[in-house]
Design an enzyme around this catalytic site. Structure first.
Site, PDB file in Angstrom:
ATOM      1  N   GLY A  46       0.836  -1.196   0.000  1.00 45.74           N
ATOM      2  CA  GLY A  46       0.000   0.000   0.000  1.00 45.74           C
ATOM      3  C   GLY A  46       0.869   1.244   0.000  1.00 45.74           C
ATOM      4  N   GLN A  51       2.867  10.092   1.148  1.00 45.05           N
ATOM      5  CA  GLN A  51       4.198   9.482   1.269  1.00 45.05           C
ATOM      6  C   GLN A  51       5.124   9.833   0.094  1.00 45.05           C
ATOM      7  OE1 GLN A  51       2.318   5.472   2.076  1.00 45.05           O
ATOM      8  NE2 GLN A  51       4.203   5.249   3.245  1.00 45.05           N
ATOM      9  N   CYS A 111       5.771  -0.026   7.295  1.00 46.01           N
ATOM     10  CA  CYS A 111       5.351   1.115   6.463  1.00 46.01           C
ATOM     11  C   CYS A 111       6.508   1.455   5.541  1.00 46.01           C
ATOM     12  CB  CYS A 111       5.024   2.285   7.392  1.00 46.01           C
ATOM     13  SG  CYS A 111       4.563   3.798   6.519  1.00 46.01           S
ATOM     14  N   LEU A 112       6.225   1.782   4.289  1.00 42.28           N
ATOM     15  CA  LEU A 112       7.306   2.129   3.350  1.00 42.28           C
ATOM     16  C   LEU A 112       8.031   3.409   3.769  1.00 42.28           C
ATOM     17  CD1 LEU A 112       5.727   1.190  -0.100  1.00 42.28           C
ATOM     18  CD2 LEU A 112       7.491  -0.048   1.170  1.00 42.28           C
ATOM     19  N   HIS A 153      -4.599   1.757   7.343  1.00 48.30           N
ATOM     20  CA  HIS A 153      -3.263   2.363   7.451  1.00 48.30           C
ATOM     21  C   HIS A 153      -3.094   3.489   6.414  1.00 48.30           C
ATOM     22  CE1 HIS A 153       1.277   1.805   8.044  1.00 48.30           C
ATOM     23  NE2 HIS A 153       1.218   2.507   6.912  1.00 48.30           N
ATOM     24  N   GLU A 154      -3.531   3.233   5.168  1.00 45.07           N
ATOM     25  CA  GLU A 154      -3.349   4.233   4.095  1.00 45.07           C
ATOM     26  C   GLU A 154      -4.255   5.450   4.302  1.00 45.07           C
ATOM     27  OE1 GLU A 154      -0.742   3.662   2.533  1.00 45.07           O
ATOM     28  OE2 GLU A 154      -0.660   1.526   3.013  1.00 45.07           O
ATOM     29  N   HIS A 157      -2.684   7.817   6.639  1.00 50.07           N
ATOM     30  CA  HIS A 157      -1.647   8.665   6.032  1.00 50.07           C
ATOM     31  C   HIS A 157      -2.248   9.957   5.487  1.00 50.07           C
ATOM     32  CE1 HIS A 157       2.141   6.526   6.144  1.00 50.07           C
ATOM     33  NE2 HIS A 157       1.641   5.424   5.610  1.00 50.07           N
TER      34      HIS A 157
HETATM   35 ZN    ZN Z   1       2.533   3.551   5.646  1.00 54.19          ZN
END
Ligand code: ZN
Length: 195
Positions: A46, A51, A111-112, A153-154, A157
């Protein structure tokens, strides 16, 4: 297609809030496609526009497992959740909104924007989400499993919220210290927890 740069914690731009999308322009469609390619390149499941430094309400998701080294994805049949199996992925979603939450589940999330760091987070088990798709159509989906966790989660963000915000102050401080001390590793590793 050149991959986009993903912001890493503690970059303050990760705390921005995404603006609601009024019209899905060709530029926003291209951004969504580029985000998806970037997410695959970084071996995540995701990614939110925040981000990549774009404060708009846009997320991309694909929770289907990687088949092997050549990084092609399995079809939905390998997913554990029946609800998740029924949803066509990848998803490119504008203005995603969680309108219903049920139950509770604990999952070790990454998380990325925090590559290689993970922590257990408590979230709703089943969610119903509404959004606009790439064709400007309103859609709604109900899911549990990894897809439910990933979507929650997304969407966080887009409100400048990060998974460490769910940890106790002690655990969050420990994670921050670890990142300060050890930094982030080179090279992406496939992990279904990279949200
Ligand atoms: Zn994340």
């Amino acid at each position: 297609m050149k991959a986009l740069d993903i912001l890493r914690f503690p970059d303050p731009r990760l705390r921005q809030k995404g603006k609601k999308v009024i019209q899905i322009t060709p530029e926003l469609k291209t951004l969504g496609e580029k985000m998806l390619q970037t997410m695959y390149a970084e071996k995540g499941v995701g990614l939110a526009a925040i981000q990549v430094g774009q404060p708009v309400r846009l997320i991309v998701v694909d929770t289907r497992p990687l088949s092997d080294e050549n990084e092609s994805r399995y079809d939905n049949s390998t997913l554990k959740s029946e609800l998740e199996k029924g949803i066509k992925q990848p998803l490119i979603l504008f203005n995603p909104e969680i309108v219903e939450k049920k139950g509770q589940v604990v999952f070790s999330e990454g998380c990325l924007s925090f590559p290689s760091y993970f922590a257990e987070v408590k979230r709703a088990e089943t969610i119903t989400l509404t959004a606009l798709n790439l064709h400007n159509q309103e859609m709604s989906l109900t899911t549990d499993g990894l897809l439910s966790i990933c979507l929650q989660h997304e969407v966080d963000h887009l409100d400048g919220k990060l998974f460490i915000d769910y940890l106790s102050p002690v655990k969050a401080a420990r994670l921050r210290e670890d990142i300060k001390k050890h930094g982030y590793p080179e090279g992406a590793r496939a992990d279904s927890r990279n949200l």
